[in-house]
Structure formats: C-alpha cells, structure tokens
Design a protein around this motif. Sequence first.
Motif, PDB file in Angstrom:
ATOM      1  N   GLY A 129      31.022  38.406 -20.887  1.00 33.67           N
ATOM      2  CA  GLY A 129      30.925  37.733 -19.593  1.00 33.67           C
ATOM      3  C   GLY A 129      29.534  37.245 -19.298  1.00 33.67           C
ATOM      4  O   GLY A 129      29.347  36.125 -18.784  1.00 33.67           O
ATOM      5  N   ARG A 133      28.466  33.453 -18.596  1.00 34.27           N
ATOM      6  CA  ARG A 133      27.758  33.148 -17.340  1.00 34.27           C
ATOM      7  C   ARG A 133      26.489  32.338 -17.610  1.00 34.27           C
ATOM      8  O   ARG A 133      26.218  31.328 -16.937  1.00 34.27           O
ATOM      9  N   ALA A 139      34.960  30.383 -16.118  1.00 30.33           N
ATOM     10  CA  ALA A 139      36.105  31.212 -16.506  1.00 30.33           C
ATOM     11  C   ALA A 139      36.143  31.375 -18.011  1.00 30.33           C
ATOM     12  O   ALA A 139      36.165  30.383 -18.748  1.00 30.33           O
ATOM     13  N   ILE A 176      38.509  43.095 -18.412  1.00 28.59           N
ATOM     14  CA  ILE A 176      38.464  42.243 -17.214  1.00 28.59           C
ATOM     15  C   ILE A 176      37.371  42.712 -16.258  1.00 28.59           C
ATOM     16  O   ILE A 176      36.589  41.897 -15.741  1.00 28.59           O
ATOM     17  N   LYS A 177      37.292  44.005 -16.028  1.00 29.78           N
ATOM     18  CA  LYS A 177      36.242  44.524 -15.148  1.00 29.78           C
ATOM     19  C   LYS A 177      34.868  44.166 -15.688  1.00 29.78           C
ATOM     20  O   LYS A 177      33.969  43.762 -14.928  1.00 29.78           O
ATOM     21  N   GLN A 180      34.226  40.296 -15.276  1.00 35.26           N
ATOM     22  CA  GLN A 180      34.065  39.859 -13.889  1.00 35.26           C
ATOM     23  C   GLN A 180      32.874  40.511 -13.217  1.00 35.26           C
ATOM     24  O   GLN A 180      32.277  39.918 -12.318  1.00 35.26           O
ATOM     25  N   ILE A 185      34.977  34.562 -14.173  1.00 38.88           N
ATOM     26  CA  ILE A 185      36.406  34.783 -13.988  1.00 38.88           C
ATOM     27  C   ILE A 185      37.035  35.107 -15.336  1.00 38.88           C
ATOM     28  O   ILE A 185      36.877  34.355 -16.302  1.00 38.88           O
ATOM     29  N   GLY A 235      41.073  37.312 -12.176  1.00 39.41           N
ATOM     30  CA  GLY A 235      41.023  36.114 -11.361  1.00 39.41           C
ATOM     31  C   GLY A 235      41.997  35.030 -11.767  1.00 39.41           C
ATOM     32  O   GLY A 235      42.386  34.196 -10.949  1.00 39.41           O
ATOM     33  N   ALA A 333      39.260  33.224  -6.611  1.00 41.23           N
ATOM     34  CA  ALA A 333      38.800  33.799  -7.883  1.00 41.23           C
ATOM     35  C   ALA A 333      37.323  33.491  -8.102  1.00 41.23           C
ATOM     36  O   ALA A 333      36.552  34.341  -8.582  1.00 41.23           O
ATOM     37  N   LYS A 336      35.432  35.779  -5.753  1.00 42.52           N
ATOM     38  CA  LYS A 336      35.626  37.208  -6.019  1.00 42.52           C
ATOM     39  C   LYS A 336      34.649  37.725  -7.061  1.00 42.52           C
ATOM     40  O   LYS A 336      34.153  38.854  -6.973  1.00 42.52           O
ATOM     41  N   VAL A 337      34.358  36.910  -8.090  1.00 47.39           N
ATOM     42  CA  VAL A 337      33.440  37.360  -9.146  1.00 47.39           C
ATOM     43  C   VAL A 337      31.992  36.972  -8.845  1.00 47.39           C
ATOM     44  O   VAL A 337      31.104  37.220  -9.663  1.00 47.39           O
ATOM     45  N   ARG A 339      30.722  33.798  -8.282  1.00 47.48           N
ATOM     46  CA  ARG A 339      30.234  32.557  -8.893  1.00 47.48           C
ATOM     47  C   ARG A 339      29.292  31.804  -7.957  1.00 47.48           C
ATOM     48  O   ARG A 339      28.418  31.058  -8.415  1.00 47.48           O
TER      49      ARG A 339
END
Length: 838
Positions: A129, A133, A139, A176-177, A180, A185, A235, A333, A336-337, A339
């Motif tokens: 991730g 990023r 995503a 996923i955790k 994110q 996402i 997400g 989504a 939530k993360v 962005r």
Amino acid sequence: MWISSVATVTGLAAVANAQLEHALSPPHYPSPWMRGGNGWQDAYAKAQSFVSQLTLLEKVNLTTGVGWEGQQCVGNTGSIPRLNFTGLCLQDSPLGIRDTDFNSAFPSGMNTAATWTTRLFKSRGNAMGSEHRDKGIDAQLGPVAGPLGRSPAAGRNWEGFSPDPVLTGVAMAETIKGIQDAGVIATAKHYIMNEQEHNRENSGSILAYSSNVDDKTMHELYLWPFADSVRAGVGSVMCSYNNINNSFGSQNSYTLNYLLKNELDFQGFVVSDWWAHHSGVSSVFAGLDMTMAGDQGLASGNTYWGSNLTAAVLNGTIPQWRLDDMVVRIMSAYYKVGRDTARVPINFSSWSLNTTGYIHPLASEGFQTINEHVNVQGDHANLIREIGGASTVLLKNTNNALPLKKPSSIAVIGEDAHDNPGGINSCSDRGCDQGTLAMGWGSGTANFPYLIAPVTALSARAARDQTAFTNVSNNYDFDAVTKAVTGTDAAIVFGNANSGEAYITVDGNAGDRNNLTLWGNADALIAHVASIHPNTIVVLHTVGAVIVEEFKNHPNITALLWAGIPGQESGNAITDILYGDRVPSAKSVFTWGKQREDWGTDVVYTPESNTPQQPYNEGVFIDYRHFDAQNIEPSYEFGFGLSYTNFSYSDLKIEKQNPGPYEPTTGQTSSAPTFGTIDLNATDASFPPGFHVVPLYIYPYINFPIPRNQTLDLPAGVSDSSPQPKLPAGGSGGGNRQLWDVMYIVSATVTNTGSVKGTEIPQLYICLGGPSDPKIVLRGFDDLILDPNESETFTYQVTRRDISNWDTTTQNWVVSDSPKTVYVGSSSRNLPLQGGLP
C-alpha cells in the motif's frame, strides 16, 4: 434459482448435476444504498458534502473510466477540474505495482498464506500500500479471494491465498487493513466464482462460462472470505468476468445487491474487471458502481456508461438516488483510507518507462514528463526475504539432510536455479518460463527491480564457506549434469511449474495449466540426478500443487521443499532455509494429490455449448475436504510442513461462553437519499463550445439525441427508493454482528521438544457433525516462536459463525443440533488433541 445442498455426500454429485447444469440467478432490486455504518460514518459525511457539490456530468465522470491508455494508470476515472479533483487512479497488482519502475516485487498471495502469520499478512499489505500511495495510486487492485482455488490447475490460484476459505479470509482481512492503513483503497477481487481462465470472457459466439453453485456452497465456501473483507472495511470490490448461475458478474443483481450490498452490508464501491461490463442501465440497477476501463472493449472509444449514463439520468430511466449512491460509495472509500491527506500526484505511466511521453498514450496527445522514476521500495526487501523464507514448506527431510553445514562441495542443477538469459523483465507481464520462477504471469504481476536467483545466493554462500561449487542450467544436458553432481556432498535440483492469466499463452498453457507436472523436463532431470546421487535435494518453485509422489518415495531424494513463487529475494530466501539461517515453519496451503484425478475438480478446457456451464457438483468439498470425504490418501495433506525441530501438543481445554441467543436482524432501512440537485437540461450536458476532444477518450458529455418515452422492460423495483427490509443474516459489515459472538475459548499447550528454536503453526479444526458436512474444517491458527523445551499456550476464540451452517430455508446461519468436535494439531491429518464442544 439458488439450490439447497443435498443431504448426503454420497448423493451430492448426481443430484447437484441435475440442479446446477442451467441454474439461474434470481433478481434482487433495488440496489441497496449506502448508510455509512460499520466505521464508515466520517467518510460518508465527507463524501456527502463533496458529492452534493457536483453536477450531473461530474458525477458520471467519477463512475466511468476514461478508456484504455486514456491516462497514466491501468484505470483512471474522469476528473472534476472545477474542484481541482484529478479523478481516481486504479492500478494492478495484488503483489506490487504493475508496469512501472523502482518498485518491489513481493511474494505471491499463496506464498504469504503459507507463512500462516497474520503479522506478515498485514505487513506485506502495508508495504504494498505504501508503494502504491507514493506512486500516486488511489486503489490497489488486490487482494484476491477469487479464484479461491477450486481446481489445482487454475491459472491464477497463486494470486490468491488458499482453497480454504478461513485461511483466505484471514489473509484478505489483514492484507486489506495493511493496504488501507497506508492510505490506499484495497480492491477485493474477483467477485465471485472466478475459478478458471479458459472461457472466462465472451469470445466470438462463445459466452463466458457460468459457474453454477448452490446457496449453501456460496455462503460456506466462496462468499466467506469476501465477508471477511467487508468486515475489514475494504473500500472496493471488483466483480469478475464469468457468469454466476448464468448472470454476468458485473450485472448479477443477486450477488451484488442481495449478497454483497445487503447481506454483507458492503459500504464501498463495486468496480468491473476491465471490459467485464456488458450493459448500460441494467448493470447500474444490478449494483455496479464504476466501469473499467470505461470503454466497451480494448481501446474501442465507445462506452456503456459515460454519455449513455448521462442520457439515462436525463430521460428519467435512472433515478438520481442511484447515481448519487454510486458516487458517494466511490468517494466514501476515498475518504475512508485518507486519500484526501495521503494523496500525491501520479508520477509514473503504465505505458512507458521513459521519462517523457504522452499523457494520453492511445491518442498520442499531451507530450510531457510522464515518469518521475520515484523509488518507493524503502526497506521492503527485508520483508520480502522474510516472507520468502517463512513460506518455504519443508515436505521431506530424511536423516536430517538439511540444514546444510558447510559441505565440502555442492552442485546446483536446473534452469529454475538460474537467471533468465533475456533479463528479469524481458517477458511482458512475466509471460514466459525462462530461468528461475519467482512470479506467475498476467496482470497480477510487477516488474522486478532485481531478482536474486538461487544460483547467485548459493554460490555466494559456497564461496563464504569455501565449498566447492558446480552448476548446470540446461535441463536436457544430462551428460553435463552427471559430471557436475559426481562426487559432491549434495546435489540441489530445482524445478518449476508456471501459470497465469488467459490473455497470455506460455508453452501451450492458456493461463490454466495443462497438467500438474513440472515444466521444462524438470521431472526427468530430477529423476536422473536422483538415480546417480544419494543426497539429492529438490526445490520446487510452483504456482500450486504438482505430482510429487515419486519424489516423496525415492530413497535418494533426501529433502523436498516447496518454495512457491517468492518474489525478488527468491535466492536469498531459499538459501536461508537450506543452511538453517531460518528454521522452516511454513505449512502447505493446499493438498498434494498423488494423481490429477484425486482432487475431484478440474478446469473445463473445451466448452460444450455457446454458454459453457460449469456446475459445482462437489459443493463445499474442495481440496482437503474432498480428500477427507473420499478417504483419498494425499502425498502431503493441507497444513503439512516439517521443521528442523519438533513440537508436541497437550492439555486441551474448552471453556463454554454464554453470549446469548442469536437474533436475526430486523427492521427497515431509511429511504434512498439524494445529494445536491441535477440539471435536467440536456443542452447543458453537451460538449462546451470549443472543447478539445481527445480521440478515443471517454467523456460524460452527450452529442446525440436523448431517447425519450422509451418502453423499457426493467425488473420490478429497480427504481424503488422507499425503505427496504433488512436481511436477517445482515445488518453489519460481513453479516449479522452476532456471528462473531464468542461461543467457546479453546486452548492447548504447544512445546518445542527439539534442539533448536523454531516456529510452530498450531491449527484448530472443527467437525460440524452434520451428514452433509466435511469431516473437519479449519477455523483457527497461530504462529508460536519457541525455544528448545519452551511451551506456550495456543488460544482460539470459537465464534458463532465458526460452528454455524447456512440454512437455505430461513436464509440465515444456524447452529445445528449435530454434535461438534474441536481438533488441534500441526496439520489437517495430524490432530492429536480433540474434544467435544459442550
């Protein structure tokens, strides 16, 4: 229709075949609207505020990809220049960033699962991730729970984790955790029943195959890891190419509306796989929220959505609430993360590694800097090496042949130990099998920044130990091999088996493997070395199970290791294991059959009709569940793996808890909300005067007469915005919240009885006791690091979900009256501790 499972294992195949051959997926409307629960409240509030500002065209722009090679990423949505919002960047893959440079090439999902270590699941997700990023990606297109791994020859099993739904579900949730938490996402894919590559897409007169499955199997097997993904707050969910019960995954109202958005209470957005989208209005109502790549076919320039979606809203076919829900889900989504705070501009191009090029490559427009060559690798090589070693399964170790202890001489044999002579990234999307195998092929890949071949690491270790070293890379030159191994203390022979995505064919394998043997004459090579050398050590880099019974039983093959496809640190990782710098702890995440027929399931290679039917007659009985039910002895069972030390199990304790009775969810939702107002003047939806149109780029503007007063045969309820009944099995992320009530606490003592420090993976299985249940099903595991003579307690909290079956009549989970037994041990067939659940 959805069919209930049959009552007995013996009658399963005959009855299911008749029921499932042309199963139909029932309609379910309207598409559930987001409610902002399950930890989405803050993101939902921000998304509402953002979406309320948007025009119709801007909302449509966020739902529709700009087309293949329209911008830098493998998928981009349209932008909102008025608000300085550049649109979303979606990028492969589940093991690293595809099609760029200065990124890491991580071990596969399958390798990661073989560590059985949640810390490594999450750490790998977080590292991937962070790399996405820092390249400007919104995503990541991963992780993978579809394919789950129904058939061992299926080409993309290695992208996922394991054919066991619990192991895959835990790995999905932790990955996923990790992704994110890094501010990107995660995209759980491919939803659902995407279990082979042959005939996965429409091709000429042949439609994509239909995976036909009963309701019980869907819930207890294939949906399980997606439920864990939703509970983890994923997400995005990507729907698959195939049909499910004869309805395309991108417009299957039952799997998207009923199961995913209603029963599992998924709050994020559903995106199509690239060109898995086959309709306009019907897919909107069926629950699709974003179309990728946006065009109808590869670089076609047309679209099902975009301008057509704009027109469908303007003429009243699609209500505002449904469009608003699509966009709010996408932006929720995003928020939530984090962005909105983690985002950096896109600094790479999927289409060129050059510094400069076209920002719109398909149209050859916008020449500028497209790749800033940002190095995002950090210290991830250490993690990759750790996972590579921790995922190497020691299957055989006769007379302590391993670890090696400064042998006077070794020979390293096989093409798979050596570098690809063309270069590590010479085959696009890794679409070849040359040199050592550290990654499968297809869109689930990444460019290697480097690749440590086994021969490189082993020769360096030999030099350090002053060990004489010989090697041969040619799998067919047996004369050279004979000379190289003669007189050495150990002969280490490498072999592989590869697979990948269907758009690439390698050595006649169109994604799925044609057989379960090794590639490139490696079986014969190993047999030859074993026939002349009494200490033959075999290392396998494979994408899944291969036939190893002869290796297991050959007296001269003293050690057998499965190293999977471990990524860029491959050679260092296997050297760590061979020399004992890391003590093996991995356990097999699939069963090793003695012959192909042992698995009872297979890829359908040749369609028998224009709509190929694939009835899942076996129900929940795949992999070890099938082997157990049919009393088939495997070469190595699911969960098996040796160590350089030994462990014992004792003192099983079961403590009953009292969480109270299960209460089905009741009540109704609120009415469907709308956000902002929509200008229904069609003139305002046209291209602005003087607007420059990039060729083949997908826009929301209309340049055609809007169809009016159409008579559309739409299913009942598609536009219904009134409150809807909640499902008894739903109401919370992943399903009814009481499924996670703790019913029992089970503990056992694990002791290291050997002479070296090591990690043991205790596994907990449960027999649910019903006549149609598997003998045992995995429910829990842990990794315990123990010094010699040290003991530690393995503890697992058995939840209501763990002991429940899906009831097709009540459409809910129930705990049957059948007696239930818990087992604890080191593999699915080595379970020394057992006790009844009171």
